[in-house]
Design a protein around this motif. Structure first.
Motif, PDB file in Angstrom:
ATOM      1  N   ARG A 127      41.944  40.842  33.294  1.00  7.54           N
ATOM      2  CA  ARG A 127      42.348  40.827  34.706  1.00  7.54           C
ATOM      3  C   ARG A 127      43.685  41.541  34.954  1.00  7.54           C
ATOM      4  O   ARG A 127      43.812  42.316  35.902  1.00  7.54           O
ATOM      5  CB  ARG A 127      42.408  39.387  35.194  1.00  7.54           C
ATOM      6  N   GLU A 128      44.683  41.300  34.114  1.00  2.66           N
ATOM      7  CA  GLU A 128      46.008  41.882  34.327  1.00  2.66           C
ATOM      8  C   GLU A 128      45.968  43.414  34.242  1.00  2.66           C
ATOM      9  O   GLU A 128      46.525  44.107  35.101  1.00  2.66           O
ATOM     10  CB  GLU A 128      47.002  41.316  33.312  1.00  2.66           C
ATOM     11  N   GLN A 129      45.311  43.949  33.217  1.00  2.00           N
ATOM     12  CA  GLN A 129      45.227  45.408  33.083  1.00  2.00           C
ATOM     13  C   GLN A 129      44.374  46.025  34.190  1.00  2.00           C
ATOM     14  O   GLN A 129      44.716  47.085  34.722  1.00  2.00           O
ATOM     15  CB  GLN A 129      44.659  45.795  31.715  1.00  2.00           C
ATOM     16  N   ILE A 130      43.259  45.376  34.525  1.00  2.00           N
ATOM     17  CA  ILE A 130      42.417  45.898  35.602  1.00  2.00           C
ATOM     18  C   ILE A 130      43.185  45.904  36.913  1.00  2.00           C
ATOM     19  O   ILE A 130      43.128  46.873  37.678  1.00  2.00           O
ATOM     20  CB  ILE A 130      41.100  45.096  35.713  1.00  2.00           C
ATOM     21  N   LYS A 131      43.947  44.846  37.178  1.00  2.00           N
ATOM     22  CA  LYS A 131      44.739  44.786  38.406  1.00  2.00           C
ATOM     23  C   LYS A 131      45.772  45.907  38.436  1.00  2.00           C
ATOM     24  O   LYS A 131      45.948  46.574  39.455  1.00  2.00           O
ATOM     25  CB  LYS A 131      45.429  43.428  38.556  1.00  2.00           C
ATOM     26  N   GLY A 132      46.469  46.139  37.337  1.00  2.00           N
ATOM     27  CA  GLY A 132      47.470  47.208  37.277  1.00  2.00           C
ATOM     28  C   GLY A 132      46.856  48.570  37.571  1.00  2.00           C
ATOM     29  O   GLY A 132      47.421  49.372  38.329  1.00  2.00           O
ATOM     30  N   TRP A 133      45.690  48.829  36.987  1.00  2.00           N
ATOM     31  CA  TRP A 133      44.976  50.083  37.249  1.00  2.00           C
ATOM     32  C   TRP A 133      44.546  50.143  38.713  1.00  2.00           C
ATOM     33  O   TRP A 133      44.754  51.142  39.394  1.00  2.00           O
ATOM     34  CB  TRP A 133      43.766  50.181  36.311  1.00  2.00           C
ATOM     35  N   SER A 134      43.942  49.062  39.197  1.00  2.00           N
ATOM     36  CA  SER A 134      43.411  49.027  40.553  1.00  2.00           C
ATOM     37  C   SER A 134      44.507  49.186  41.604  1.00  2.00           C
ATOM     38  O   SER A 134      44.301  49.852  42.624  1.00  2.00           O
ATOM     39  CB  SER A 134      42.644  47.721  40.785  1.00  2.00           C
ATOM     40  N   ASP A 135      45.667  48.583  41.364  1.00  2.00           N
ATOM     41  CA  ASP A 135      46.763  48.665  42.326  1.00  2.00           C
ATOM     42  C   ASP A 135      47.147  50.119  42.612  1.00  2.00           C
ATOM     43  O   ASP A 135      47.530  50.449  43.732  1.00  2.00           O
ATOM     44  CB  ASP A 135      48.000  47.925  41.815  1.00  2.00           C
ATOM     45  N   LYS A 136      47.020  50.991  41.620  1.00  2.00           N
ATOM     46  CA  LYS A 136      47.405  52.399  41.783  1.00  2.00           C
ATOM     47  C   LYS A 136      46.224  53.303  42.116  1.00  2.00           C
ATOM     48  O   LYS A 136      46.375  54.263  42.869  1.00  2.00           O
ATOM     49  CB  LYS A 136      48.064  52.899  40.500  1.00  2.00           C
ATOM     50  N   GLU A 137      45.043  53.029  41.541  1.00  2.00           N
ATOM     51  CA  GLU A 137      43.974  54.017  41.585  1.00  2.00           C
ATOM     52  C   GLU A 137      42.679  53.562  42.248  1.00  2.00           C
ATOM     53  O   GLU A 137      41.779  54.379  42.432  1.00  2.00           O
ATOM     54  CB  GLU A 137      43.657  54.470  40.156  1.00  2.00           C
ATOM     55  N   PHE A 138      42.568  52.300  42.611  1.00  2.00           N
ATOM     56  CA  PHE A 138      41.285  51.806  43.116  1.00  2.00           C
ATOM     57  C   PHE A 138      41.503  51.113  44.457  1.00  2.00           C
ATOM     58  O   PHE A 138      41.509  51.773  45.493  1.00  2.00           O
ATOM     59  CB  PHE A 138      40.659  50.884  42.064  1.00  2.00           C
ATOM     60  N   ILE A 139      41.744  49.825  44.466  1.00  2.00           N
ATOM     61  CA  ILE A 139      41.960  49.104  45.724  1.00  2.00           C
ATOM     62  C   ILE A 139      43.276  49.552  46.372  1.00  2.00           C
ATOM     63  O   ILE A 139      43.326  49.792  47.579  1.00  2.00           O
ATOM     64  CB  ILE A 139      41.948  47.578  45.506  1.00  2.00           C
ATOM     65  N   GLY A 140      44.315  49.688  45.590  1.00  2.00           N
ATOM     66  CA  GLY A 140      45.609  50.117  46.118  1.00  2.00           C
ATOM     67  C   GLY A 140      45.596  51.521  46.691  1.00  2.00           C
ATOM     68  O   GLY A 140      46.451  51.880  47.492  1.00  2.00           O
ATOM     69  N   ALA A 141      44.612  52.324  46.289  1.00  2.00           N
ATOM     70  CA  ALA A 141      44.449  53.686  46.809  1.00  2.00           C
ATOM     71  C   ALA A 141      43.487  53.712  47.989  1.00  2.00           C
ATOM     72  O   ALA A 141      43.047  54.773  48.411  1.00  2.00           O
ATOM     73  CB  ALA A 141      43.953  54.613  45.701  1.00  2.00           C
ATOM     74  N   HIS A 142      43.146  52.524  48.505  1.00  2.00           N
ATOM     75  CA  HIS A 142      42.253  52.381  49.662  1.00  2.00           C
ATOM     76  C   HIS A 142      40.913  53.074  49.433  1.00  2.00           C
ATOM     77  O   HIS A 142      40.377  53.725  50.325  1.00  2.00           O
ATOM     78  CB  HIS A 142      42.929  52.894  50.939  1.00  2.00           C
TER      79      HIS A 142
END
Length: 109
Positions: A45-60
């Motif tokens: 979860r922690e690594q997926i969240k870090g990736w997602s924050d920049k490149e997935f959900i965080g990138a809208h």
């Protein structure tokens, strides 16, 4: 485009992605779930969240599904990915176990 039937839990995951619901996206993965984004592996979860924050959900990001193929335990979705990080036709391969994703692999569509 014809209507695509997306098997669960992938359908719910894609809906969560498209509404930018980070908790639901993270909850879709098993505890030891992983994302393979063009060979870069993010586990847990922690690594997926870090990736997602920049490149997935965080990138809208949003995914417009174009093709779906399901075999035993694997769902492949090809679609048009749009975000502030990357854009283009992409292939998402989901390994599923029951009602959760164990691995999501992203490659060129």
């Amino acid at each position: 485009m014809t209507e695509q039937t997306i098997p669960e839990p992938v359908a719910t995951f894609i809906e969560a992605v498209n509404r930018h619901d980070e908790p639901a996206v993270l909850d879709a993965f098993t505890e030891s779930g992983a994302v393979d984004d063009w060979g870069r592996i993010f586990t847990g979860r922690e690594q997926i969240k870090g990736w997602s924050d920049k490149e997935f959900i965080g990138a809208h990001g949003t995914l417009a599904v174009e093709e779906v193929e399901a075999t035993d335990g694997t769902v492949t979705v090809i679609g048009d990915w749009r975000s502030s990080h990357a854009n283009g036709r992409s292939r998402f391969v989901f390994d599923v176990d029951g009602d959760q994703v164990t691995r999501m692999t992203i490659r060129e569509g």
